[in-house]
Design a protein around this motif. Structure first.
Motif, PDB file in Angstrom:
ATOM      1  N   UNK A 556       0.986  -1.319   0.498  1.00  0.00           N
ATOM      2  CA  UNK A 556      -0.419   0.097   0.260  1.00  0.00           C
ATOM      3  C   UNK A 556       0.689   1.488   0.526  1.00  0.00           C
ATOM      4  N   UNK A 557       1.789   1.345   1.620  1.00  0.00           N
ATOM      5  CA  UNK A 557       2.854   2.125   1.023  1.00  0.00           C
ATOM      6  C   UNK A 557       3.320   3.144  -0.127  1.00  0.00           C
ATOM      7  N   UNK A 558       4.384   1.819  -1.369  1.00  0.00           N
ATOM      8  CA  UNK A 558       4.529   1.965  -2.377  1.00  0.00           C
ATOM      9  C   UNK A 558       4.108   2.748  -3.175  1.00  0.00           C
ATOM     10  N   UNK A 559       2.468   1.957  -3.800  1.00  0.00           N
ATOM     11  CA  UNK A 559       1.713   2.382  -4.597  1.00  0.00           C
ATOM     12  C   UNK A 559       1.113   3.963  -4.217  1.00  0.00           C
ATOM     13  N   UNK A 560       1.058   4.008  -3.245  1.00  0.00           N
ATOM     14  CA  UNK A 560       1.257   5.813  -2.396  1.00  0.00           C
ATOM     15  C   UNK A 560       2.146   6.303  -3.470  1.00  0.00           C
ATOM     16  N   UNK A 561       3.069   5.386  -2.974  1.00  0.00           N
ATOM     17  CA  UNK A 561       4.620   6.330  -3.484  1.00  0.00           C
ATOM     18  C   UNK A 561       4.535   6.806  -5.429  1.00  0.00           C
ATOM     19  N   UNK A 577       5.607   9.869 -19.801  1.00  0.00           N
ATOM     20  CA  UNK A 577       6.008   8.515 -19.904  1.00  0.00           C
ATOM     21  C   UNK A 577       6.087   8.113 -18.223  1.00  0.00           C
ATOM     22  N   UNK A 578       5.298   6.938 -18.042  1.00  0.00           N
ATOM     23  CA  UNK A 578       6.127   6.142 -16.676  1.00  0.00           C
ATOM     24  C   UNK A 578       6.524   4.100 -17.472  1.00  0.00           C
ATOM     25  N   UNK A 579       7.157   4.300 -16.978  1.00  0.00           N
ATOM     26  CA  UNK A 579       8.481   3.155 -16.636  1.00  0.00           C
ATOM     27  C   UNK A 579       8.442   2.279 -15.786  1.00  0.00           C
ATOM     28  N   UNK A 580       7.749   1.268 -15.059  1.00  0.00           N
ATOM     29  CA  UNK A 580       8.044   0.386 -14.167  1.00  0.00           C
ATOM     30  C   UNK A 580       8.566  -0.998 -14.641  1.00  0.00           C
ATOM     31  N   UNK A 581       9.928  -0.539 -14.019  1.00  0.00           N
ATOM     32  CA  UNK A 581      11.104  -1.214 -14.173  1.00  0.00           C
ATOM     33  C   UNK A 581      10.579  -3.354 -13.430  1.00  0.00           C
ATOM     34  N   UNK A 582       9.845  -3.744 -13.373  1.00  0.00           N
ATOM     35  CA  UNK A 582       9.099  -4.638 -13.320  1.00  0.00           C
ATOM     36  C   UNK A 582       7.719  -5.645 -13.382  1.00  0.00           C
ATOM     37  N   UNK A 583       7.710  -6.567 -13.275  1.00  0.00           N
ATOM     38  CA  UNK A 583       7.004  -7.478 -13.801  1.00  0.00           C
ATOM     39  C   UNK A 583       5.254  -7.504 -13.787  1.00  0.00           C
ATOM     40  N   UNK A 584       4.184  -6.655 -14.716  1.00  0.00           N
ATOM     41  CA  UNK A 584       3.341  -6.294 -15.079  1.00  0.00           C
ATOM     42  C   UNK A 584       2.261  -7.176 -14.458  1.00  0.00           C
ATOM     43  N   UNK A 585       2.306  -8.486 -13.658  1.00  0.00           N
ATOM     44  CA  UNK A 585       1.068  -9.096 -13.132  1.00  0.00           C
ATOM     45  C   UNK A 585       1.144  -8.585 -11.607  1.00  0.00           C
ATOM     46  N   UNK A 587      -0.428  -6.885  -8.436  1.00  0.00           N
ATOM     47  CA  UNK A 587      -1.766  -5.873  -8.105  1.00  0.00           C
ATOM     48  C   UNK A 587      -1.072  -4.886  -8.062  1.00  0.00           C
ATOM     49  N   UNK A 588      -0.449  -3.924  -7.817  1.00  0.00           N
ATOM     50  CA  UNK A 588      -0.259  -2.548  -7.511  1.00  0.00           C
ATOM     51  C   UNK A 588       0.556  -2.505  -8.779  1.00  0.00           C
ATOM     52  N   UNK A 592      -1.599   0.896 -10.578  1.00  0.00           N
ATOM     53  CA  UNK A 592      -0.207   2.216 -11.550  1.00  0.00           C
ATOM     54  C   UNK A 592      -1.073   2.347 -12.905  1.00  0.00           C
ATOM     55  N   UNK A 593      -1.235   0.774 -13.794  1.00  0.00           N
ATOM     56  CA  UNK A 593      -1.315   1.494 -14.919  1.00  0.00           C
ATOM     57  C   UNK A 593      -2.320   1.782 -15.770  1.00  0.00           C
ATOM     58  N   UNK A 594      -3.586   1.327 -14.783  1.00  0.00           N
ATOM     59  CA  UNK A 594      -5.182   1.616 -14.903  1.00  0.00           C
ATOM     60  C   UNK A 594      -5.379   3.026 -13.736  1.00  0.00           C
ATOM     61  N   UNK A 595      -4.239   3.366 -13.250  1.00  0.00           N
ATOM     62  CA  UNK A 595      -4.306   4.500 -12.486  1.00  0.00           C
ATOM     63  C   UNK A 595      -5.990   4.938 -11.171  1.00  0.00           C
ATOM     64  N   UNK A 596      -5.967   3.700 -10.533  1.00  0.00           N
ATOM     65  CA  UNK A 596      -6.963   3.205 -10.085  1.00  0.00           C
ATOM     66  C   UNK A 596      -6.544   2.873  -8.830  1.00  0.00           C
TER      67      UNK A 596
END
Length: 707
Positions: A556-561, A577-585, A587-588, A592-596
């Motif tokens: 929860x804290x990571x997603x808030x940041x 643009x925002x690029x996340x250096x991680x795996x897409x599966x 939940x967090x 972020x991708x959906x901005x939800x």
């Protein structure tokens, strides 16, 4: 053995510097009591749980005008002088032979509303009133009282709603020459900005009108949030009512204050001011000279006259939780204050906490957010590195994806770019090269770290060991597990020669960006303000490492940041643009991708409800030696009975959370509705243990982090 005599301290106290706010008389049993209401009910400032009640004391006639409700007094208890607050005066007491009040210190500074709020907070968190009062009322400074008393031309006393106002400054409600929001055309601009949000216009128009409005505001990406908060404050002030704005840190406090520069009667209230300046600000609020308060967590207790609204910005930040007993949270205190009086409440931020989502799901808060079409226009394009693809020469374990370098090289021509790193320092975590066991100091078992490119991994206390050997596999080689912000800046400096690379962290913040394009490597929460144009791109590194840290609230804290950092990026229509250096599966990552953020919070809350985990339930965390903690648990279990949903323990306590001895932890949980039953049982059991001198067991209700 007889108790040693306590010296008479009354004559050693300094004389007051302003006004007849204190009467002193040498204590004597022959002093006649006050003719009117001779009994004072005093709350003692002692942390002992069994003393958390009102004590009756006799009011001498010489002190009857000074010992009014809300004043600080010194009284004798069990042969010792202790401080306290007078909460009420009474005509009689059930007890005989009352001790007299020894002295009165200063003017009345504790209002009935704040005293009642402190009692509610203490009961909600199973703590003592004294601990909450210390946070709500700053320490006294007689010199400040003297100066303010001379400026007022009257004794210092709380101003009540409907009074004519302070002598220092006239009351400013509406400003006919500037419109109700303080500047020409500001009202129309505010309505237009808030009109973009579902429910935004109704919130702006309804604040401070006598009917409490309670909202969860999800600020849009790229929103000028400080300006929006200023518009909410101006709307409340236009109706003549007061406002409290609570922020987690001084940087946010300064940003909010800058947006309120056009309004009169605004005061800053935070610990960073220093004791004397903080007490001066507190007294200005008390006498009604300031009607708008902006500050950190303790500002939520400010005695604002005719309070109309409380706004809490970024309520998920841990800084809003009081670290000392009883561990209250500013968000919950604001909610209690809103429920007890017709006071509006706005929880605001770029994301939603689980507590905010729970209040919204119950209907107590109304969600104010952009409609999805408008949100898609405002948000940047969010991608995952694994979806973008990997270069032919890139290895699977490479920390910086090739897609990130391509995005940064292209975006830096159009403006500043941001790289988010979860940890500060250089190499904050190192481990065995062979078995990946985290390297710890052989003497104290603290994690070792490297503070620079030429530094050997070392313990912060004992330095670098002469020879390190892994206790698991016997290996002698170390590798980096987590890379800090300074090492990351070095890597980008080598990869992008000729580019200005800045590092920003809590230890070394960046106040302003240079005019030329630059790359900023920042830790969470330390991202510099990019200005109205925003960052051209954001790359979030070490996603897996950030999410793997222990703790119930880590994700929860990571997603808030992430949402806070991504809100600083331009909309996709302008190339953001925002690029996340991680795996897409994860939940967090998907949230972020959906901005939800609210959808994520609702789903997480539903899972925790089934597992009886906070904040879907009320929890108590007990920490102490095994036997005393077990005794306290049994006492609480006997009082709560079948309403107890979870009783986990005894659990080992991490060394960092111990009080120097071997300790165990227990976790108790009940439903939200049964929360008062649990807190009452805890308070009663702790008071009984305190009365018989039993060993102390720490008890925290709804802790931010479970130990």
């Amino acid at each position: 053995m007889p108790e040693p005599a306590v010296p008479d301290l009354d004559q050693q106290l300094p004389l007051p510097l302003a006004g007849p706010v204190r009467r002193r008389a040498r204590p004597s049993s022959a002093r006649p009591p006050a003719a009117d209401l001779p009994v004072a009910q005093v709350a003692l400032l002692t942390p002992m749980p069994h003393l958390d009640r009102l004590f009756d004391y006799e009011v001498p006639e010489a002190l009857t005008a000074a010992a009014v409700p809300g004043t600080r007094v010194r009284v004798r208890l069990a042969g010792r002088l202790v401080d306290g607050f007078v909460l009420a005066r009474a005509a009689a007491s059930e007890r005989e032979g009352l001790q007299p009040i020894r002295s009165v210190h200063g003017p009345p500074v504790l209002t009935p509303e704040v005293a009642a709020l402190c009692r509610q907070v203490a009961d909600r968190y199973a703590g003592s009133l004294a601990d909450v009062l210390r946070a709500a009322v700053p320490p006294r400074h007689a010199r400040v009282e003297a100066a303010l008393g001379r400026a007022l031309g009257r004794p210092i006393a709380p101003l009540t709603a409907g009074s004519s106002g302070s002598a220092l400054a006239p009351e400013h409600g509406r400003h006919p020459e500037h419109g109700e929001h303080g500047a020409p055309g500001a009202a129309d601009s505010a309505r237009g900005a808030w009109g973009r949000y579902d429910g935004g216009a109704a919130l702006l128009e309804g604040l401070g009108d006598g009917q409490p409005r309670r909202a969860l505001w999800l600020s849009a990406p790229g929103e000028a949030w400080a300006q929006r908060l200023a518009e909410l404050v101006a709307a409340v002030r236009a109706r003549g009512r007061g406002v409290i704005v609570v922020a987690p840190n001084e940087r946010d406090v300064r940003a909010i204050n800058a947006g309120l520069a056009h309004l009169p009667n605004v005061v800053r209230l935070s610990a960073e001011l220093g004791p004397e300046a903080r007490y001066r600000a507190f007294l200005r609020i008390l006498v009604g000279e300031a009607r708008v308060v902006v500050g950190t967590r303790a500002a939520v207790f400010a005695p604002v006259v005719d309070l109309g609204a409380i706004v809490v910005w970024d309520d998920g930040d841990e800084s809003l939780a009081e670290p000392h007993a009883p561990g209250w949270h500013a968000r919950e205190v604001a909610a209690l204050r809103s429920a007890a009086a017709p006071v509006s409440l706005v929880l605001a931020g770029p994301s939603a906490t689980l507590e905010g989502a729970r209040m919204a799901a119950s209907g107590w808060l109304h969600v104010v957010a952009l409609p999805r079409p408008a949100l898609r226009m405002a948000m940047p394009r969010v991608q995952v590195a694994a979806d973008v693809g990997r270069a032919a020469d890139q290895q699977p374990g490479d920390r910086i994806p090739a897609a990130a370098m391509a995005i940064l090289r292209a975006a830096i021509r159009d403006g500043p770019v941001l790289v988010g790193v979860p940890r500060t320092g250089y190499l904050p975590v190192v481990a065995c090269q062979s078995c990946r066991e985290q390297a710890r100091c052989p003497q104290c078992t603290r994690p070792m770290r490297a503070d620079g490119p030429e530094r050997r991994p070392a313990c912060p206390q004992h330095g670098a060991p002469p020879a390190w050997r892994c206790p698991v596999c016997g290996g002698e080689q170390l590798r980096a597990v987590v890379v800090g912000v300074r090492r990351t800046a070095e890597e980008f400096g080598r990869a992008l020669p000729g580019t200005t690379v800045l590092t920003a962290s809590g230890e070394s913040p960046v106040q302003a960006l240079p005019e030329r394009p630059c790359l900023v490597v920042a830790t969470p929460g330390a991202e510099p303000d990019p200005g109205p144009d925003g960052y051209a791109a954001l790359v979030l590194l070490d996603v897996a490492a950030a999410l793997s840290r222990p703790g119930l609230r880590t994700a929860e804290e990571v997603l808030r940041r992430w949402f806070a950092a991504a809100s600083l990026v331009r909309p996709a229509a302008k190339g953001g643009q925002v690029l996340v250096a991680g795996e897409p599966e994860g939940r967090e990552v998907q949230a972020l991708i959906r901005w939800d953020p609210l959808g994520y919070a609702h789903r997480e809350l539903e899972e925790r409800r089934g597992l009886h985990l906070p904040p879907a339930v009320r929890t108590a965390q007990l920490v102490g030696a095994a036997l005393p903690a077990g005794e306290l648990v049994e006492a609480v279990r006997g009082a709560v009975g079948r309403q107890l949903l979870r009783c986990s323990g005894p659990l080992p306590v991490p060394p960092a959370a111990r009080q120097g001895t071997e300790q165990v932890g227990w976790l108790l949980a009940v439903s939200i509705a049964d929360g008062p039953l649990l807190t009452e049982a805890l308070q009663r059991a702790q008071a009984q243990r305190s009365a018989r001198g039993a060993p102390v067991v720490s008890a925290r209700m709804d802790p931010v982090q479970l130990r």
